[in-house]
Design an enzyme around this catalytic site. Structure first.
Site: not given
Ligand SMILES: NC(=O)c1ccc[n+]([C@@H]2O[C@H](COP(=O)([O-])OP(=O)(O)OC[C@H]3O[C@@H](n4cnc5c(N)ncnc54)[C@H](O)[C@@H]3O)[C@@H](O)[C@H]2O)c1
Length: 242
Positions: A149
């Protein structure tokens, strides 16, 4: 046009014309869903796309043909928020399967490339666009037990910086947001010890809320942003040191 912009060899970013359509990948959940709601309050026409249920369009962001089809059907998009991503298994590097490593990079890195590549031509043709990618504090610090990641999100930062520079004089601005832990479904199954470590490292002593990240993203998607591209915006409750 005269003024400070022309002195530095850049041209002023033109204002958007006509209705703006935004594509929010990962828009069914967490940060993507909060961002879609926030952009709608800004008056944008938002198309959410997600692998899972609950989005306007079902889409695998790594599927070039499907992404191209969505852009042809619902685009051109003036705004892209690429929030689709996965965290992958938590394991020390030496215990990580090659397939798991590849899958995290395929979704987080290839997906960012595929979606950006599909939307950029329409933005350049329009002379205006905003792209926001989702990086992470993990990209800057390297989280233990999250080597796939962390490295995938570092790649997202590199891609964002390159693309921002490539498009710097086109009116299309490309920036990344790097949150620390945010209270979304992505963290629902995260080991409580990992979350406790994250909180301890965060001066504000808490997780972020998706709406807080969405607010920053909405600004990066707006005309209020003018002189910033290829940059990484912190959203970490004071944790990031650069
Ligand atoms: N939540 C955290 O702590 C955090 C921190 C830093 C960065 N992020 C980043 O922010 C972004 C959103 O994260 P989140 O917390 O909202 O996660 P989440 O899991 O709530 O949402 C992510 C979404 O991406 C979708 N997804 C996954 N693979 C996919 C694909 N191949 N095609 C289309 N959709 C796909 C999932 O179905 C999900 O609905 C991500 O890129 C994550 O890495 C999250």
């Amino acid at each position: 046009m005269s003024g400070p912009g022309s002195d530095s060899g850049t041209r002023d970013v033109p204002a958007a014309t006509g209705p703006r359509v935004a594509l929010v990948t990962g828009g069914a959940s967490g940060i993507g869903a909060a961002t879609a709601a926030r952009l709608r309050t800004d008056g944008l026409d938002v198309v959410t796309a997600d692998l899972g249920p609950g989005a306007d369009a079902t889409l695998d962001v790594t599927d070039h043909d499907a992404v191209a089809g969505l852009v042809a059907d619902r685009g051109p998009f003036a705004v892209l928020v690429h929030s689709a991503g996965v965290v992958g298994p938590a394991a020390p590097l030496t215990e990580l399967d090659l397939e798991d490593w590849r899958e995290v990079h395929r979704i987080n890195v290839d997906g960012t490339f595929v979606v950006c590549r599909a939307v950029v031509p329409g933005m350049v043709a329009a002379g205006w666009g905003r792209i926001v990618t989702l990086a992470s504090i993990a990209a800057k610090e390297g989280n233990p037990g999250q080597s796939a990641y962390s490295s995938s999100k570092a790649a997202v930062i590199g891609l964002t910086k390159s693309l921002g520079k490539e498009l710097a004089t086109t009116g299309v601005l490309v920036n990344a947001v790097a949150p620390a832990a945010v209270a979304t479904p992505m963290n629902a199954a995260t080991d409580p010890a990992v979350l406790a470590r994250s909180r301890a490292l965060t001066p504000m002593g808490r997780m972020g809320r998706p709406e807080e990240i969405a607010e920053l993203i909405a600004w990066l998607c707006s005309e209020r942003l003018g002189f910033s591209t290829g940059a990484v915006y912190d959203a970490s409750g004071g944790r990031a040191s650069y």
